[in-house]
Design a protein around this motif. Structure first.
Motif, PDB file in Angstrom:
ATOM      1  N   THR A 422      32.879  33.646  56.026  1.00  0.00           N
ATOM      2  CA  THR A 422      34.300  33.666  56.358  1.00  0.00           C
ATOM      3  C   THR A 422      34.559  34.409  57.663  1.00  0.00           C
ATOM      4  O   THR A 422      35.577  34.161  58.332  1.00  0.00           O
ATOM      5  N   LEU A 423      33.659  35.326  58.022  1.00  0.00           N
ATOM      6  CA  LEU A 423      33.818  36.063  59.273  1.00  0.00           C
ATOM      7  C   LEU A 423      33.482  35.205  60.483  1.00  0.00           C
ATOM      8  O   LEU A 423      33.841  35.568  61.609  1.00  0.00           O
ATOM      9  N   ASN A 424      32.776  34.092  60.274  1.00  0.00           N
ATOM     10  CA  ASN A 424      32.409  33.188  61.366  1.00  0.00           C
ATOM     11  C   ASN A 424      33.417  32.070  61.582  1.00  0.00           C
ATOM     12  O   ASN A 424      33.432  31.439  62.638  1.00  0.00           O
ATOM     13  N   MET A 425      34.258  31.808  60.584  1.00  0.00           N
ATOM     14  CA  MET A 425      35.153  30.659  60.661  1.00  0.00           C
ATOM     15  C   MET A 425      36.229  30.885  61.712  1.00  0.00           C
ATOM     16  O   MET A 425      36.803  31.985  61.793  1.00  0.00           O
ATOM     17  N   PRO A 426      36.512  29.878  62.546  1.00  0.00           N
ATOM     18  CA  PRO A 426      37.538  30.014  63.604  1.00  0.00           C
ATOM     19  C   PRO A 426      38.892  30.387  63.006  1.00  0.00           C
ATOM     20  O   PRO A 426      39.384  29.721  62.092  1.00  0.00           O
ATOM     21  N   GLN A 427      39.494  31.448  63.508  1.00  0.00           N
ATOM     22  CA  GLN A 427      40.714  31.984  62.900  1.00  0.00           C
ATOM     23  C   GLN A 427      41.936  31.105  63.126  1.00  0.00           C
ATOM     24  O   GLN A 427      42.927  31.215  62.407  1.00  0.00           O
ATOM     25  N   GLY A 428      41.899  30.237  64.116  1.00  0.00           N
ATOM     26  CA  GLY A 428      43.061  29.427  64.397  1.00  0.00           C
ATOM     27  C   GLY A 428      43.260  28.249  63.468  1.00  0.00           C
ATOM     28  O   GLY A 428      44.319  27.619  63.476  1.00  0.00           O
ATOM     29  N   LEU A 429      42.261  27.935  62.655  1.00  0.00           N
ATOM     30  CA  LEU A 429      42.332  26.770  61.779  1.00  0.00           C
ATOM     31  C   LEU A 429      42.964  27.133  60.432  1.00  0.00           C
ATOM     32  O   LEU A 429      42.755  28.232  59.905  1.00  0.00           O
ATOM     33  N   VAL A 430      43.729  26.201  59.873  1.00  0.00           N
ATOM     34  CA  VAL A 430      44.370  26.430  58.586  1.00  0.00           C
ATOM     35  C   VAL A 430      43.328  26.640  57.485  1.00  0.00           C
ATOM     36  O   VAL A 430      43.474  27.526  56.633  1.00  0.00           O
ATOM     37  N   ALA A 431      42.276  25.832  57.503  1.00  0.00           N
ATOM     38  CA  ALA A 431      41.230  25.956  56.484  1.00  0.00           C
ATOM     39  C   ALA A 431      40.579  27.334  56.525  1.00  0.00           C
ATOM     40  O   ALA A 431      40.233  27.898  55.476  1.00  0.00           O
ATOM     41  N   SER A 432      40.421  27.883  57.719  1.00  0.00           N
ATOM     42  CA  SER A 432      39.829  29.213  57.852  1.00  0.00           C
ATOM     43  C   SER A 432      40.730  30.276  57.228  1.00  0.00           C
ATOM     44  O   SER A 432      40.266  31.181  56.530  1.00  0.00           O
ATOM     45  N   LYS A 433      42.034  30.154  57.485  1.00  0.00           N
ATOM     46  CA  LYS A 433      42.969  31.127  56.921  1.00  0.00           C
ATOM     47  C   LYS A 433      43.002  31.044  55.395  1.00  0.00           C
ATOM     48  O   LYS A 433      43.053  32.074  54.709  1.00  0.00           O
ATOM     49  N   VAL A 434      42.968  29.829  54.874  1.00  0.00           N
ATOM     50  CA  VAL A 434      42.954  29.669  53.414  1.00  0.00           C
ATOM     51  C   VAL A 434      41.695  30.302  52.829  1.00  0.00           C
ATOM     52  O   VAL A 434      41.751  30.997  51.800  1.00  0.00           O
ATOM     53  N   ALA A 435      40.556  30.075  53.463  1.00  0.00           N
ATOM     54  CA  ALA A 435      39.293  30.624  52.966  1.00  0.00           C
ATOM     55  C   ALA A 435      39.295  32.148  52.993  1.00  0.00           C
ATOM     56  O   ALA A 435      38.890  32.804  52.017  1.00  0.00           O
ATOM     57  N   VAL A 436      39.779  32.724  54.090  1.00  0.00           N
ATOM     58  CA  VAL A 436      39.768  34.178  54.219  1.00  0.00           C
ATOM     59  C   VAL A 436      40.726  34.821  53.222  1.00  0.00           C
ATOM     60  O   VAL A 436      40.370  35.799  52.535  1.00  0.00           O
ATOM     61  N   TRP A 437      41.938  34.279  53.104  1.00  0.00           N
ATOM     62  CA  TRP A 437      42.899  34.889  52.189  1.00  0.00           C
ATOM     63  C   TRP A 437      42.490  34.699  50.729  1.00  0.00           C
ATOM     64  O   TRP A 437      42.740  35.576  49.891  1.00  0.00           O
ATOM     65  N   THR A 438      41.861  33.586  50.418  1.00  0.00           N
ATOM     66  CA  THR A 438      41.330  33.409  49.066  1.00  0.00           C
ATOM     67  C   THR A 438      40.242  34.429  48.782  1.00  0.00           C
ATOM     68  O   THR A 438      40.176  35.009  47.689  1.00  0.00           O
ATOM     69  N   THR A 439      39.386  34.658  49.778  1.00  0.00           N
ATOM     70  CA  THR A 439      38.329  35.651  49.639  1.00  0.00           C
ATOM     71  C   THR A 439      38.897  37.052  49.484  1.00  0.00           C
ATOM     72  O   THR A 439      38.344  37.880  48.760  1.00  0.00           O
TER      73      THR A 439
END
Length: 561
Positions: A422-439
């Motif tokens: 999750t630390l590698n996922m591009p922060q500007g993408l919606v999918a990245s935000k969903v993954a990080v906040w779920t985590t």
């Protein structure tokens, strides 16, 4: 310092000794009838084994079964908790209990109960008097199964009949047990799957499949141990059956250390992911500068601390049981980033990285650290013969999910892969935000459930005269929570801590102890194939533990210096 071995419920009324003695006789007769009927039909949906806090032994710890049942429960509209009579208030899904048996107001109302009794009658309800020869452990922090006050034996019998009609000692179906198993196995370990490929190389992934096969086999050995004699229900029970009281105590300590280490991982996880979302967050107090990692580590501790004081963890159980959904959602977000958002794949990584194999050993081993809960899952099944199929299905699902995340994640991020993808996922993408906040959200609900088993075990050691006050419970839980914060701040390396847990603790719990306990309990009845397999698995477990532990500790020390 021993808990009661009486067949009476821990929350039974103690004001009327005659009623209690008669009720105990009735309950004992009913237990005998259930045992007779259960032995007559091995495939019966009701197990002859009754779930009692001290079903096998009066030795410490007595709270293991109830606390692990709550930790491993699955709550969904069609999925029930791991069913035991001691948890009948948790025995149905959140939706069904809200509209049929237990209303949502009852669930959430428990959050607002005072931690300390404010009236004499409240104190009496929390801590009913018990005979001197009996000792009640800290099960009162768990939801009571039946009302405390009973006016007559007839009323008690009526309530017992209703309880048996609604919840049987074994109530989990095959599908419910599979979800319980997946919920236990698929935790935060999946976040480090791509990092494990980076450390061990592509060929190193073969370790994952080897461990899956060995862990499945040792899970079936635990079933043989439980069936070897009546009364065995938990992993500590197996340890005592194999090696006496020392075996029970040593195994319990290792199991609690594993849960404690998971709490440490939760704080590190929260700190890493929140600081990635808000890298500029800081706080200056009294000339001290706290960067984003420190700020969110302290903030996480402040958030989870009140949840550890709760007497009723049912709400957290319902929420955290969504761990399966959370894990799948995070994995889907990773696939979405790679396949839909087309971030781009990298052709990096070696086929085999020998220097990183020891770390990969710990990371892959951590993926199969569910053995502490497997006995609870087995003793909750309606059909015990389904247990091997439940294990196989759970392991196949988790292995496929782990493999998919490992491959996609390393293809996306290559040698730059961090300990949490999750630390590698591009922060500007919606999918990245969903993954990080779920985590971020998921561990907040699981922290108290991981801490509670150890807290309850320590509360069992409190002198009986001091058990009437919840103050001691708050002190113990607060001290444990703060200690996990200090450990997380001292060793803030998510991947290395996970590798250490997987190497040092999981290898013992999942590979070594099931085999040596099986050989000790079964002894001459074990087949030559079983003996050879056990010896082989013990050698693999000990070797993996030595290599992984040494490597993880060495890298932690090097990073600290």
């Amino acid at each position: 310092m021993k808990s009661s071995t009486s067949d009476r419920n821990l929350f039974s009324d103690s004001d009327d000794d005659v009623v209690d003695e008669e009720a105990s006789s009735v309950q004992a007769a009913e237990d005998d009838e259930e045992e007779d009927s259960g032995q007559s039909d091995a495939s019966s949906t009701v197990s002859p084994r009754r779930s009692r806090p001290s079903s096998y032994s009066t030795n410490w710890p007595q709270s293991y079964r109830q606390s692990i049942d709550i930790y491993s429960g699955v709550a969904s509209p069609s999925i029930a908790f791991l069913g035991t009579p001691s948890l009948t208030r948790l025995g149905s899904s959140f939706i069904s209990s809200s509209f049929r048996g237990r209303h949502a107001s009852d669930v959430f109302g428990s959050l607002f109960k005072p931690l300390l009794p404010t009236r004499p009658e409240d104190e009496q309800q929390l801590w009913p008097e018990i005979p001197n020869q009996e000792r009640k452990s800290s099960h009162s922090l768990l939801p009571p199964t039946i009302p405390i006050r009973r006016s007559s034996l007839k009323e008690k019998e009526h309530e017992d009949d209703q309880e048996k009609a609604s919840v049987s000692p074994r109530q989990c179906t095959y599908g419910q047990a599979v979800i319980n198993g997946v919920n236990v196995l698929c935790g935060v370990g999946i976040l480090s799957a791509p990092y494990a490929v980076k450390e061990g190389g592509w060929m190193g992934m073969s370790i994952l499949f080897i461990y899956a096969a060995l862990a499945f086999y040792t899970g079936t050995l635990l079933r043989h141990c439980l069936d070897s004699r009546p009364g065995l229900e938990t992993y500590p029970d197996i340890g005592q059956a194999a090696f006496g009281t020392p075996g029970r105590i040593i195994l319990s300590i290792i199991l609690y250390l594993e849960l404690y280490a998971c709490c440490v991982e939760h704080i590190i996880l929260e700190s890493d992911n929140m600081s990635s979302l808000f890298p500029n967050a800081h706080l200056d107090i009294g000339g001290m500068h706290l960067n984003s990692h420190l700020v969110f580590a302290f903030l996480t501790t402040l958030i989870v601390l009140p949840t550890t004081w709760l007497r009723d963890l049912s709400v957290l159980s319902y929420i955290s049981a969504g761990g399966v959904i959370a894990t799948i959602l995070v994995a889907v977000c990773l696939f979405w980033v790679g396949l839909v958002d087309q971030v781009g794949f990298k052709n990096e990584g070696s086929s085999l990285n020998l220097s990183g194999i020891p770390i990969a050993i710990g990371l892959y081993g951590y993926a199969y650290s569910g053995h502490a809960v497997f006995p609870n899952i087995y003793s909750s099944l309606k059909k015990p013969n389904d247990f091997p199929a439940v294990l196989l299905t759970s392991f196949v699902i988790c292995t496929l999910l782990f493999t998919g995340v490992a491959v996609i994640g390393f293809f996306l991020f290559g040698e730059s892969t961090q300990s949490q993808f999750t630390l590698n996922m591009p922060q500007g993408l919606v999918a990245s935000k969903v993954a990080v906040w779920t985590t971020v959200v998921n561990p907040l609900t699981k922290y108290a459930l991981c801490l509670t088993p150890m807290a309850l075990s320590l509360e069992e050691l409190i002198p009986r005269d001091n058990l009437k006050s919840h103050f001691y419970s708050i002190i113990i839980r607060t001290a444990l929570t703060l200690s996990t914060l200090f450990v997380a701040l001292a060793i803030p390396f998510f991947g290395l801590v996970m590798a250490l847990i997987g190497s040092l603790l999981t290898m013992l719990v999942s590979f070594v102890f099931p085999c040596i306990c099986f050989l000790s309990i079964i002894r001459g009845k074990a087949t030559p194939t079983q003996v050879v397999m056990c010896i082989l698995i013990v050698l693999v477990g000990v070797t993996s533990s030595a290599l992984g532990t040494f490597s993880a500790v060495s890298k932690i020390i090097n990073n600290l210096l």
